[in-house]
Design an enzyme around this catalytic site. Sequence first.
Site, PDB file in Angstrom:
ATOM      1  N   LYS A 175     113.486 -10.246  17.454  1.00 43.34           N
ATOM      2  CA  LYS A 175     114.012 -11.061  16.359  1.00 43.34           C
ATOM      3  C   LYS A 175     115.520 -10.913  16.252  1.00 43.34           C
ATOM      4  O   LYS A 175     116.243 -11.903  16.048  1.00 43.34           O
ATOM      5  CB  LYS A 175     113.378 -10.630  15.033  1.00 43.34           C
TER       6      LYS A 175
ATOM      7  N   THR B 275     110.430  -6.457  16.829  1.00 43.07           N
ATOM      8  CA  THR B 275     111.527  -6.374  15.862  1.00 43.07           C
ATOM      9  C   THR B 275     112.860  -6.606  16.570  1.00 43.07           C
ATOM     10  O   THR B 275     113.713  -7.362  16.091  1.00 43.07           O
ATOM     11  CB  THR B 275     111.519  -4.989  15.184  1.00 43.07           C
TER      12      THR B 275
ATOM     13  N   ARG C  24     113.826  16.915   1.735  1.00 44.47           N
ATOM     14  CA  ARG C  24     113.632  15.783   0.852  1.00 44.47           C
ATOM     15  C   ARG C  24     113.049  16.273  -0.483  1.00 44.47           C
ATOM     16  O   ARG C  24     112.393  17.299  -0.530  1.00 44.47           O
ATOM     17  CB  ARG C  24     112.631  14.881   1.564  1.00 44.47           C
TER      18      ARG C  24
ATOM     19  N   GLU D  83     102.474  -1.970   4.215  1.00 43.89           N
ATOM     20  CA  GLU D  83     103.327  -2.207   3.045  1.00 43.89           C
ATOM     21  C   GLU D  83     104.802  -2.263   3.448  1.00 43.89           C
ATOM     22  O   GLU D  83     105.568  -3.068   2.917  1.00 43.89           O
ATOM     23  CB  GLU D  83     103.087  -1.101   2.010  1.00 43.89           C
TER      24      GLU D  83
ATOM     25  N   HIS E 178     111.411   6.340  -9.338  1.00 45.32           N
ATOM     26  CA  HIS E 178     112.374   5.554  -8.571  1.00 45.32           C
ATOM     27  C   HIS E 178     111.687   4.889  -7.374  1.00 45.32           C
ATOM     28  O   HIS E 178     111.815   3.685  -7.167  1.00 45.32           O
ATOM     29  CB  HIS E 178     113.537   6.430  -8.092  1.00 45.32           C
TER      30      HIS E 178
ATOM     31  N   HIS F 123     101.736   1.743   5.653  1.00 48.04           N
ATOM     32  CA  HIS F 123     102.599   1.206   6.688  1.00 48.04           C
ATOM     33  C   HIS F 123     102.638  -0.312   6.721  1.00 48.04           C
ATOM     34  O   HIS F 123     103.727  -0.877   6.794  1.00 48.04           O
ATOM     35  CB  HIS F 123     102.392   1.811   8.070  1.00 48.04           C
TER      36      HIS F 123
ATOM     37  N   TRP G  78     106.107   9.084  -4.585  1.00 43.71           N
ATOM     38  CA  TRP G  78     105.552   7.719  -4.577  1.00 43.71           C
ATOM     39  C   TRP G  78     104.278   7.652  -3.769  1.00 43.71           C
ATOM     40  O   TRP G  78     103.467   6.783  -3.993  1.00 43.71           O
ATOM     41  CB  TRP G  78     106.582   6.688  -4.110  1.00 43.71           C
TER      42      TRP G  78
ATOM     43  N   ASP H  79     102.634 -27.908  -5.957  1.00 43.80           N
ATOM     44  CA  ASP H  79     102.454 -26.583  -6.561  1.00 43.80           C
ATOM     45  C   ASP H  79     101.654 -25.751  -5.579  1.00 43.80           C
ATOM     46  O   ASP H  79     101.356 -26.210  -4.479  1.00 43.80           O
ATOM     47  CB  ASP H  79     101.738 -26.679  -7.922  1.00 43.80           C
TER      48      ASP H  79
ATOM     49  N   SER I  27      97.241  -7.589  -8.855  1.00 39.54           N
ATOM     50  CA  SER I  27      98.177  -8.699  -8.985  1.00 39.54           C
ATOM     51  C   SER I  27      98.660  -9.162  -7.607  1.00 39.54           C
ATOM     52  O   SER I  27      98.678 -10.360  -7.301  1.00 39.54           O
ATOM     53  CB  SER I  27      99.369  -8.260  -9.846  1.00 39.54           C
ATOM     54  N   SER I  28      99.017  -8.210  -6.751  1.00 41.62           N
ATOM     55  CA  SER I  28      99.503  -8.570  -5.417  1.00 41.62           C
ATOM     56  C   SER I  28      98.409  -9.220  -4.587  1.00 41.62           C
ATOM     57  O   SER I  28      98.668 -10.174  -3.850  1.00 41.62           O
ATOM     58  CB  SER I  28      99.997  -7.321  -4.679  1.00 41.62           C
TER      59      SER I  28
ATOM     60  N   SER J  44     116.133 -15.525   8.693  1.00 39.18           N
ATOM     61  CA  SER J  44     115.881 -16.565   9.689  1.00 39.18           C
ATOM     62  C   SER J  44     116.166 -17.964   9.156  1.00 39.18           C
ATOM     63  O   SER J  44     116.221 -18.927   9.934  1.00 39.18           O
ATOM     64  CB  SER J  44     114.427 -16.498  10.172  1.00 39.18           C
TER      65      SER J  44
ATOM     66  N   TYR K 171     105.965  -3.432   6.107  1.00 38.87           N
ATOM     67  CA  TYR K 171     106.217  -4.775   6.648  1.00 38.87           C
ATOM     68  C   TYR K 171     106.090  -5.835   5.562  1.00 38.87           C
ATOM     69  O   TYR K 171     106.723  -6.888   5.642  1.00 38.87           O
ATOM     70  CB  TYR K 171     105.301  -5.038   7.847  1.00 38.87           C
TER      71      TYR K 171
ATOM     72  N   HIS L 227     101.975   7.698  12.162  1.00 40.06           N
ATOM     73  CA  HIS L 227     103.292   8.277  12.448  1.00 40.06           C
ATOM     74  C   HIS L 227     103.921   8.861  11.177  1.00 40.06           C
ATOM     75  O   HIS L 227     104.922   9.563  11.266  1.00 40.06           O
ATOM     76  CB  HIS L 227     104.223   7.271  13.149  1.00 40.06           C
ATOM     77  N   HIS L 228     103.304   8.575  10.019  1.00 38.92           N
ATOM     78  CA  HIS L 228     103.744   9.250   8.799  1.00 38.92           C
ATOM     79  C   HIS L 228     103.126  10.637   8.699  1.00 38.92           C
ATOM     80  O   HIS L 228     103.422  11.379   7.782  1.00 38.92           O
ATOM     81  CB  HIS L 228     103.343   8.434   7.569  1.00 38.92           C
TER      82      HIS L 228
END
Lengths: 606, 202
Positions: free
Chosen positions: A339, A336, A458, A263, A84, A261, A147, A113, A177-178, A276, A265, A310-311
Amino acid sequence: MATSEAALRAPMSGAHSHEGTYGGGIWSWITTVDHKRIGILYGLTALTFFVIGGIEALIIRLQLHGPNAGIVSPEVYNQLFTMHGTTMIFLAVMPLGAAFFNFLVPLQIGARDVAFPRLNAFSYWLFLFGGLFLYSSWFFQAPDGGWFGYANLTSLQYSPGLGIDFWFLGLQLLGLSSLVAALNFAITILNLRAPGMKLMRMPLFTWMTLVTSFLMVLAFPAITVGLTLLMMDRFFGADFYRVAAGGDVVLWQHLFWIFGHPEVYILILPAMGIVSEVIPTFSQKPLFGYPVVVYSGVLIGFIGFGVWAHHMFAVGLGPIANSVFSATTMIIAIPTGVKIFNWLATMWGGKIKVKVPFLFAFGFIIMFIIGGLSGVMHASPPADLQQTDSYFVVAHFHYVLFGGSVFGLFAGIYYWYPKITGKLMSETLGKWHFWLMLIGFNITFFPMHFLGLQGMPRRTYTYEPGLGFHDMNLAATVGSFLLAFSFLFFFWNFFRSLKTGDEAGDNPWNAATLEWSIPSPPPHYNFDTVPTVRSRDPLWAEDGYEKPPADHEPEMPAGSAWPICLAAGLLLLAIAAISSHLWLVGVSVLWIFIAAYGWSFQPVYR
Amino acid sequence: MSQGEAAALDHEYTTTGQPSRKMLMWAFIGSECMFFGTLITTYLVYHGHNVQGPYPKDLLSVPFISVTTFVLLMSSLMMVLALSAVQRGQKKWTRVYLFLTPFLGMIFLGGQVIEFTHFAHSGLSLSRNLFGSTFFVLTGFHGAHVTVGVIWLLTLWVQSLRGKLGPEHSLTVEIAGLYWHFVDVVWVVLFTVIYLMQGVHT
């Protein structure tokens, strides 16, 4: 407008029709290098994986609906939450973002293009193959390491079998790919802007795509290395994560979160870009404080590389490291917050039209504030030690990634659907979708805050009665089914509007950016002549852009089968690795070489 | 990217005035910096953490690697000369230098094969200890990059022999050169970190 020659070949008006842009057989889609078609392929594939990941979530919620339930076995439960999470991040939300990058960025900057159309097709096929490879694991053994697959749970000793192998090989394909897509979009935005489209005139969505692209280019190598070291350990008996040999399992956590991290963002910035765009359009007012919103996004990108630990507050890095990462994490909340105030100020005094895209963008703001606030809470290590690995964290990141990213991406789907298909979606069905989704989402995830603070861990398979977990878990399960139900309205609306929706016209929302200056759906060459841009809001400003009349249809790159061939070669390499057939490795390397050479010597225009 | 594509795209309007292909290579090199940076960090973090030998000081030979390092640096010089020859349209020198560049790269790779074989005979392997794991993965990935560069440059050399590499294709050579110089610079760092700094920590 058109010369007789052009009119004979393909009348300009004819090319505006649905068929002109999206027609043709299967082969034309397999070999397509058109960024709009690739965007649609990305979008449909990502929505499919989104549904699959959602079904996995529903089974998880069924298992947790009451104490000591036995809907699935503990082993399958572990596989479900691993798949998941991996699905939603790498196969649903990221590629949905990529779908918008593909379809919109060239249109927003006035290009025909992307910079490397065939590379773009390659990114899509590799993403598809990576997703299929990962999902084929259900036929053998699905990964069950979570994950973020912490070492040394992923070692051969603790995870024998193919599950983890499928996981890291699949992620390597998806990562490549990314990376390729991100390189492509960074160069496209820097180099293919229409004359006058200065950086500080670019639409916010394009800006956030640029920031996201650089995050991907610089963050993915860390996980590539982390996964490669894991592969060396599992396939060749290396010692990287083997404690007995002097290896350090915390190294994996660092490598994973240095990627992981940024990721976060990568997942949220595209949604912020969409919001926006949507808020100014439905307030009929330019974005308040445009430069500040841009700089905030860039700042988030930079600081995003300095918060990863922080993780890991609970790992025991020591007070100095914890303090530093606590401080950077609190600092990143500032841009953040900036915004959010800018979006609110944009709405202030505007002529607000409460259409479905606006509702989703507004839902994004509210839900993201809740997720952001709980994020600031566990930026403080003492608080985090209470909350980490509890359902509080599950609540937090679903408010950010579902309440944030998914609401934002759906705002984008409703907003640009008319541009992509030429049809308007039903407002009534859209509003049903929004309100049911909002209510279902909150019933599902809000109780998880309390469950976490009460101590529900968790990833737990089940819980005992009498712990006080039952009622709120039942509520969450009911909420999750309401949430899933709301998407039936979306898919009904999505497919029904293709047939029966009203014609959208060029600019149904009276929006300001360049993609709304051309027909819906756009012709395959986007702009018959390249516009010159003179304003940040070209369609609103007096004389905001200029487009000379066309005298011929522009020549576009021809389709190519090499991208899918090369992607298939890499898929074959992954299959060879997981089946441990050395001869197949040889075959796939040869295949990759042939495809790379065929690609290199094939002219773009034929 | 193909010759045809090169010719078609190089003359297109771009916002920065730089060809997109060249910018792509620079951005890719940025990504590669993070890749090798992470691998080098892993090597340094694990330096001195071996629970059993052989240890770096037992195996690493600075004089031998100094020679192959010099050869690799000379290949970068050949690369510069090859690009210069292509830009000036000097067909003969293009062929000479475009051959010498990958040839010197192959000598470097040969040195790596000799070194790896020697280490393997001395009992070092991926699974022997952390030095084996980190050393082979780090230098192995660098060697793989050199191999890709050698194949790329030999392809260009064959193109030059077929007379299909004139001054209009100098950008193609320049981009291959960017990659090649980057791979050489990475080796300078690896040489320093692995061979010259071997005694710093243990």
